[in-house]
Design a protein around this motif. Structure first.
Motif, PDB file in Angstrom:
ATOM      1  N   SER A 447       0.877  -1.476  -0.077  1.00 49.07           N
ATOM      2  CA  SER A 447       0.020   0.592   0.079  1.00 49.07           C
ATOM      3  C   SER A 447       0.666   1.429  -0.064  1.00 49.07           C
ATOM      4  O   SER A 447       1.608   0.842   0.436  1.00 49.07           O
ATOM      5  N   PRO A 448      -0.075   2.232  -0.518  1.00 49.63           N
ATOM      6  CA  PRO A 448       1.045   3.515  -0.508  1.00 49.63           C
ATOM      7  C   PRO A 448       1.590   3.762   1.162  1.00 49.63           C
ATOM      8  O   PRO A 448       2.853   4.391   1.336  1.00 49.63           O
ATOM      9  N   SER A 449       0.613   4.050   2.035  1.00 54.12           N
ATOM     10  CA  SER A 449       1.673   4.094   3.134  1.00 54.12           C
ATOM     11  C   SER A 449       2.229   4.399   3.235  1.00 54.12           C
ATOM     12  O   SER A 449       2.697   6.377   3.105  1.00 54.12           O
ATOM     13  N   VAL A 450       3.762   4.841   4.509  1.00 53.16           N
ATOM     14  CA  VAL A 450       4.838   5.334   4.212  1.00 53.16           C
ATOM     15  C   VAL A 450       5.900   6.108   3.180  1.00 53.16           C
ATOM     16  O   VAL A 450       6.770   6.708   3.376  1.00 53.16           O
ATOM     17  N   LEU A 451       5.150   6.492   2.178  1.00 55.41           N
ATOM     18  CA  LEU A 451       5.005   7.430   1.362  1.00 55.41           C
ATOM     19  C   LEU A 451       4.459   7.755   1.067  1.00 55.41           C
ATOM     20  O   LEU A 451       4.061   9.003  -0.364  1.00 55.41           O
ATOM     21  N   SER A 452       3.183   8.241   1.908  1.00 54.67           N
ATOM     22  CA  SER A 452       2.598   9.515   1.720  1.00 54.67           C
ATOM     23  C   SER A 452       2.164  10.017   3.077  1.00 54.67           C
ATOM     24  O   SER A 452       2.941   9.072   3.919  1.00 54.67           O
ATOM     25  N   ASN A 453       1.488  10.767   2.640  1.00 58.36           N
ATOM     26  CA  ASN A 453       0.622  11.513   4.172  1.00 58.36           C
ATOM     27  C   ASN A 453      -0.059  10.619   4.417  1.00 58.36           C
ATOM     28  O   ASN A 453      -1.007  10.002   4.480  1.00 58.36           O
ATOM     29  N   MET A 454       0.379   9.345   5.715  1.00 59.23           N
ATOM     30  CA  MET A 454      -0.081   8.253   6.036  1.00 59.23           C
ATOM     31  C   MET A 454      -1.360   9.148   6.338  1.00 59.23           C
ATOM     32  O   MET A 454      -2.463   7.871   6.971  1.00 59.23           O
ATOM     33  N   ALA A 455      -1.967   9.685   6.794  1.00 60.68           N
ATOM     34  CA  ALA A 455      -3.140  10.371   7.498  1.00 60.68           C
ATOM     35  C   ALA A 455      -4.329   9.565   6.942  1.00 60.68           C
ATOM     36  O   ALA A 455      -5.178   9.512   6.281  1.00 60.68           O
ATOM     37  N   VAL A 456      -3.960  10.035   5.545  1.00 55.24           N
ATOM     38  CA  VAL A 456      -5.144  10.032   3.946  1.00 55.24           C
ATOM     39  C   VAL A 456      -5.160   8.746   3.748  1.00 55.24           C
ATOM     40  O   VAL A 456      -5.661   8.354   3.555  1.00 55.24           O
ATOM     41  N   SER A 457      -3.706   8.000   3.977  1.00 59.26           N
ATOM     42  CA  SER A 457      -3.679   6.558   3.251  1.00 59.26           C
ATOM     43  C   SER A 457      -4.887   5.920   4.399  1.00 59.26           C
ATOM     44  O   SER A 457      -5.399   5.091   4.264  1.00 59.26           O
ATOM     45  N   ILE A 458      -4.298   6.327   5.920  1.00 60.62           N
ATOM     46  CA  ILE A 458      -4.784   5.459   6.738  1.00 60.62           C
ATOM     47  C   ILE A 458      -6.513   5.472   6.515  1.00 60.62           C
ATOM     48  O   ILE A 458      -7.080   5.061   7.253  1.00 60.62           O
ATOM     49  N   GLU A 459      -6.923   6.246   6.867  1.00 59.93           N
ATOM     50  CA  GLU A 459      -8.412   6.682   6.249  1.00 59.93           C
ATOM     51  C   GLU A 459      -8.942   6.371   5.126  1.00 59.93           C
ATOM     52  O   GLU A 459     -10.410   5.106   5.213  1.00 59.93           O
ATOM     53  N   GLN A 460      -8.214   5.859   4.331  1.00 61.52           N
ATOM     54  CA  GLN A 460      -8.901   5.859   2.352  1.00 61.52           C
ATOM     55  C   GLN A 460      -8.610   4.026   2.479  1.00 61.52           C
ATOM     56  O   GLN A 460      -9.975   2.867   2.377  1.00 61.52           O
ATOM     57  N   HIS A 461      -7.823   3.466   3.805  1.00 60.03           N
ATOM     58  CA  HIS A 461      -7.439   2.441   3.626  1.00 60.03           C
ATOM     59  C   HIS A 461      -8.913   1.106   4.788  1.00 60.03           C
ATOM     60  O   HIS A 461      -9.741   0.381   4.816  1.00 60.03           O
ATOM     61  N   VAL A 462      -8.805   2.248   5.696  1.00 57.95           N
ATOM     62  CA  VAL A 462     -10.023   1.263   7.062  1.00 57.95           C
ATOM     63  C   VAL A 462     -11.484   1.640   6.100  1.00 57.95           C
ATOM     64  O   VAL A 462     -12.216   0.858   6.397  1.00 57.95           O
ATOM     65  N   ASP A 463     -12.067   3.098   5.911  1.00 59.78           N
ATOM     66  CA  ASP A 463     -12.807   3.470   4.915  1.00 59.78           C
ATOM     67  C   ASP A 463     -12.912   1.754   3.576  1.00 59.78           C
ATOM     68  O   ASP A 463     -14.465   1.430   3.763  1.00 59.78           O
ATOM     69  N   TRP A 464     -11.918   1.983   3.372  1.00 62.99           N
ATOM     70  CA  TRP A 464     -12.311   0.305   2.279  1.00 62.99           C
ATOM     71  C   TRP A 464     -12.774  -0.603   3.033  1.00 62.99           C
ATOM     72  O   TRP A 464     -14.100  -1.577   2.777  1.00 62.99           O
ATOM     73  N   VAL A 465     -11.825  -0.596   3.754  1.00 61.54           N
ATOM     74  CA  VAL A 465     -12.173  -2.200   4.848  1.00 61.54           C
ATOM     75  C   VAL A 465     -13.603  -2.158   5.389  1.00 61.54           C
ATOM     76  O   VAL A 465     -14.292  -3.802   5.306  1.00 61.54           O
ATOM     77  N   VAL A 466     -13.903  -1.113   6.180  1.00 59.32           N
ATOM     78  CA  VAL A 466     -15.160  -1.164   7.207  1.00 59.32           C
ATOM     79  C   VAL A 466     -15.890  -1.260   5.786  1.00 59.32           C
ATOM     80  O   VAL A 466     -17.231  -1.923   6.123  1.00 59.32           O
ATOM     81  N   ASP A 467     -16.284  -0.434   5.142  1.00 58.73           N
ATOM     82  CA  ASP A 467     -17.977  -0.389   3.028  1.00 58.73           C
ATOM     83  C   ASP A 467     -17.116  -2.319   3.196  1.00 58.73           C
ATOM     84  O   ASP A 467     -19.067  -2.292   3.084  1.00 58.73           O
ATOM     85  N   ARG A 468     -16.516  -2.619   3.267  1.00 62.27           N
ATOM     86  CA  ARG A 468     -16.272  -4.326   2.784  1.00 62.27           C
ATOM     87  C   ARG A 468     -16.707  -4.763   3.055  1.00 62.27           C
ATOM     88  O   ARG A 468     -17.784  -5.915   3.461  1.00 62.27           O
ATOM     89  N   LEU A 469     -16.360  -4.709   5.396  1.00 58.99           N
ATOM     90  CA  LEU A 469     -17.603  -5.452   6.082  1.00 58.99           C
ATOM     91  C   LEU A 469     -18.865  -5.398   6.236  1.00 58.99           C
ATOM     92  O   LEU A 469     -19.258  -6.829   6.457  1.00 58.99           O
TER      93      LEU A 469
END
Ligand SMILES: Cc1cc2nc3c(=O)[nH]c(=O)nc-3n(C[C@H](O)[C@H](O)[C@H](O)COP(=O)(O)OP(=O)(O)OC[C@H]3O[C@@H](n4cnc5c(N)ncnc54)[C@H](O)[C@@H]3O)c2cc1C
Length: 892
Positions: A447-469
């Motif tokens: 994932s883009p993680s450490v090559l990004s502003n992690m705040a943005v990446s974390i929110e995207q990951h969390v949104d994607w995962v929880v929406d899938r669940l």
């Protein structure tokens, strides 16, 4: 339902015996874990969060060393999921300190009443998938074990400190501290002799402050890092006013940007700017004190091209030498072993100036490695340094360290994650692993993680995962698991992305190089935050592509496949073109289409400099034709390549493939003469073909005048131009000359049949469409003439033609006729080299400095031309001009 009510209902959990039963277990209560808890509760799941630390904050709970701050402006390094939260908190500084960031996490935890579902001081030790019950069983070191349907590891990319690799640490009688596990009540270093080992971000942040306290500070540096002044203070006005004017737009731009911070894509390339212009941009970036600015806003090629990047390194070296008074120390602090940005640069406050202090010494471990740590200090090859305190700022076992520390993680059929990842981490989207159903990782490898502003990446990951669940639950599915095909496809896509940037050229914690024995490979996704987001969305849009879903009362669903088969930059180009909503070229009429192409080409990066560019007129089949000549910077005479541009015999001219001609000239070290042959509909078949032959004959007769090397010519072309090039070879053979030593055919038109598979597979969506090819053929050539080998060379006699290099692209309607031509040449006894470019479209290989992943193909084409001319295939690279290209080519 109000949030509080949802939370109250969803946080109900039951303890059966010594097992806590929940829908979802989250490990980690940092940035990711806190948002997960909030979002999962809102979605109606029962959740427990397990956290080893005594409170919330993750990174910001543990890293309390002096000077600890974020290095992404805090305005950007915040939660954005709740606009009210966003408004409720104001950061005091451009880069907030660790205490302020930790206060923010406490504020968030209080605001959403998160702590009641977090088990602090508890470590997850092992995780086991129970196939029968379709649940994960988590073993902990404190309190009941956990049974959960979904197991989400929000364990952090930089949360497993790397243990010291030096003998004798245990013998040391003084105090030892790790920046990543700094004591909560602080450390008084006044009057102490202190050693800091490591000059990564934590070292660079803490060294100036430690130097102010310590009697003497000795810094042990293995690899110097680029550091830039943070110029901390109040948040800068320009960003603040953009942010305050339209917060939603600001956040949205960040989400779709490359690094997770709202900056536009820079378009000027370094070779278009003068030295003075480049310096001005650099000084502005240096003064801005903004990592993302200097990493992205100097010039367009800074992160993708070795040459454009090296310019920055030099400017920073100048800055270091200007500050550090001792020349030897300045040289030791100047990084030379990696491109700027290939390793995360650091933001500092007075870092370099600290080395001018009388109480600070730098020990360069490249020259004098540490031999041992003794009871009283540190011994190197050259000296013994007595110290009272050792601070290890040696970083983390990044990205995989905290995941692998939960051991074993056992998936389906008893598979252990450590075995599956024995050769390096494999994931789908950096979020899931095949064979490990219902396991998710936030900012995992891939994932883009450490090559990004992690705040943005974390929110995207969390949104994607929880929406899938939530979607799984709503459709009756209970398990979700990546397929092997999807995972292998992601690995391929990751590898393709890694050729886009210079990260692959550095040994860093991004590649695992900082941890002895760790399998090396670039772990974060280098394709950018916005593209990554669009891919995750595409997975969902295409029916959970690459996932198998099962449930007790629903039919199993497995929509298998690879989500990205295009090269990453080709995908971006196609996405941009789609957004531009361009007209269909064939609807514009021939003149309209020509005007369109001229306008379109104005938007591409300027071609790179060559030794000389000239133009003139040559004799075509029926009158003079213009030509453009590109001469290498090296001393001549050089062999001549006669080049025919693309454009379906209707569009383009001797200038329209200018960047590609320059690239061929630079890479091959040969003269390229681009011919402006006649076009249809004004001049239909066989005008273009006959012009090709006539122009080649004229050039052969004027080699000396053009400054070329005596002897056979070479011909080359792209698309319809490749058709003309190979027809020229056939005519030259049949008409007694001129002599041609080799032909380079890039995506050639070789036949007039449309029934090959590539015409069906790639009919639309890849820029050159089937309809456009129909249009080109109709304008150029009547149906009766199309079987003439001068129009369809595949139908001609292919014996005794010059050796050929045939490049074809996977997503091109012309792919199969190009491959068939290459095979037919080989059958006729012609030496042929083929290059089938995976993931590319018809125009990829000529889109120089746009489709970066075409670099290795362009290098091979140039090598082939050199081989045809009897030259060593690799161009001798000397000086700045050629060397960087060679680096790119080798790695691409
Ligand atoms: C000094 C420093 C500065 C940084 N600055 C920035 C910055 O400016 N911008 C940026 O984008 N990123 C920055 N980062 C990266 C930072 O890690 C992320 O931004 C972010 O805080 C990560 O949040 P997280 O929740 O994913 O992980 P973390 O904050 O690391 O939280 C993970 C938590 O999981 C817990 N945990 C791990 N394993 C277990 C287990 N087995 N059992 C129980 N608990 C466990 C850990 O104790 C930890 O609290 C910085 C990192 C460091 C170290």
């Amino acid at each position: 339902m109000p949030d509080a009510a949802v939370a109250a209902r969803s946080s109900e959990t039951t303890n059966s015996g010594t097992t806590q039963q929940v829908d979802v277990a989250v490990v980690g209560a940092g940035f990711a874990g806190l948002y997960l808890l909030h979002k999962l509760r809102k979605a109606g799941f029962s959740v427990v969060v397990i956290e080893e630390a005594g409170d919330v904050g993750g990174t910001w709970y543990w890293n309390r060393y002096p000077g600890a701050r974020c290095d992404i402006q805090t305005i950007d390094y915040s939660y954005t999921f709740d606009p009210e939260l966003d408004r409720a908190w104001t950061w005091s500084e451009k880069y907030a300190t660790q205490p302020e960031i930790l206060r923010y996490f406490n504020f968030v935890a209080d605001r959403y009443d998160l702590r009641r579902d977090i088990r602090f001081d508890t470590k997850v030790k092992a995780a086991n998938w129970d196939d029968t019950r379709e649940r994960w069983q988590l073993a902990t070191d404190n309190g009941p074990s956990i049974s959960c349907r979904y197991y989400i590891m929000a364990t952090g990319c930089l949360s497993a400190p790397k243990p010291p690799e030096i003998d004798g640490v245990k013998d040391f009688k003084g105090a030892v501290y790790f920046t990543g596990r700094w004591p909560h009540d602080g450390v008084d270093l006044t009057g102490k002799r202190v050693a800091v080992i490591g000059t990564g971000s934590s070292g660079i942040q803490s060294i100036p402050l430690i130097a102010e306290q310590a009697a003497h500070l000795t810094v042990f540096q293995r690899t110097p890092n680029f550091a830039l002044p943070a110029h901390n203070g109040a948040p800068p006005d320009d960003r603040k006013s953009y942010f305050e004017t339209d917060r939603a737009a600001y956040r949205e731009q960040a989400r779709w940007s490359l690094a997770g911070v709202p900056y536009p894509q820079e378009t000027a390339v370094s070779w278009q700017l003068s030295d003075a212009e480049r310096r001005e941009r650099f000084e502005k970036a240096w003064a801005a004190g903004d990592l993302v600015h200097i990493l992205t806003q100097l010039w367009a090629d800074q992160a993708v091209d070795f040459d454009g990047n090296a310019l920055i390194g030099k400017l920073i070296h100048e800055k270091i030498h200007a500050v550090v008074k001792d020349g030897e120390t300045a040289a030791a602090l100047s990084p030379h072993d990696h491109p700027f940005g290939a390793k995360r640069p650091c933001l500092d406050t007075n870092y370099y100036a600290t080395y001018n202090r009388p109480n600070v010494t730098l020990v360069n471990l490249r020259q004098e490695p540490i031999k041992a740590i003794t009871a009283s200090g540190i011994v190197t090859d050259k000296r013994s340094v007595g110290v009272d305190v050792i601070v290890f700022a040696t970083g983390f076992d990044a990205m995989t360290g905290a995941i692998m520390a939960v051991h074993p993680i056992t998936g389906r059929a008893g598979k252990s994650l450590s075995n599956v990842w024995a050769q390096g981490p494999q994931t789908y989207l950096g979020l899931t692993v095949a064979g490990f159903p219902n396991l998710f990782m936030i900012t995992g490898p891939g994932s883009p993680s450490v090559l990004s502003n992690m705040a943005v990446s974390i929110e995207q990951h969390v949104d994607w995962v929880v929406d899938r669940l939530a979607a799984l639950r709503d459709t009756g599915f209970t398990t979700m698991e990546a397929t092997e095909t999807a995972q292998a496809g992601w690995a391929q896509h990751m590898a393709d992305c890694s050729t886009l940037t210079l990260h692959r050229l550095a040994n860093t914690w991004y590649t695992g190089a900082n941890v002895p024995g760790k399998v090396q490979g670039l772990m974060p996704y280098t394709g950018g935050v916005g593209p990554y987001r669009s891919i995750c969305n595409e997975v969902v849009g295409r029916g959970m592509l690459g996932f198998k879903l099962t449930g007790p009362n629903v039919a199993e669903q497995c929509n298998d496949g690879e989500v990205v088969r295009l090269q990453p930059d080709v995908r971006l180009v196609l996405g941009m073109l789609a957004e531009m909503n361009l007209p269909q070229i064939e609807s514009l009429g021939s003149q309209g289409a020509r005007d369109f192409l001229t306008e379109f080409n104005k938007g591409r990066p300027a071609g790179r400099p060559v030794g000389e560019v000239g133009s003139g007129a040559l004799q075509g089949a029926d009158g003079p034709l213009p030509y453009r000549l590109y001469r290498p910077a090296t001393p001549g005479p050089h062999p001549i390549v006669v080049y025919f541009h693309g454009g379906g015999w209707v569009l383009g001219d001797e200038l329209s493939d200018d960047p590609f001609c320059r690239d061929l000239c630079r890479r091959s070290g040969m003269i390229v003469v681009s011919v402006g042959y006649r076009h249809a509909p004004e001049h239909r078949f066989p005008a273009a073909a006959e012009d090709g032959y006539a122009a080649t004959s004229w050039i052969a007769d004027h080699v000396a005048e053009l400054g070329g090397r005596p002897g056979p010519l070479l011909v080359a072309g792209w698309s319809a131009g490749a058709n003309i090039a190979t027809v020229t070879c056939q005519l030259a053979r049949d008409r007694g000359g001129p002599q041609i030593a080799g032909q380079l055919l890039v995506c050639p038109v070789t036949d007039c049949r449309y029934d090959r598979q590539s015409y069906a597979d790639n009919a639309v969506g890849y820029f050159l469409t089937r309809a456009l090819m129909f249009w080109f053929w109709d304008i150029y050539c009547s149906p009766a003439d199309r079987t003439d080998p001068r129009a369809s060379p595949l139908r001609g006699n292919l014996a005794n033609l010059p050796p050929a290099f045939v490049a074809t692209c996977e997503f091109d309607p012309l792919r199969d006729e190009g491959i068939e031509y290459a095979e037919a040449l080989a059958t006729a006894g012609v030496p042929v080299e083929q290059l089938q470019a995976r993931g590319h479209i018809h125009s990829s290989l000529v889109m120089v400095d746009v489709v970066i992943t075409g670099v290795s193909a362009r290098a091979k084409m140039a090598e082939a031309l050199r081989g045809f001319a009897g030259l060593p295939r690799k161009l001798e690279t000397s000086g700045e001009d050629a060397a960087p290209i060679a680096v790119n080519a080798a790695a691409g």
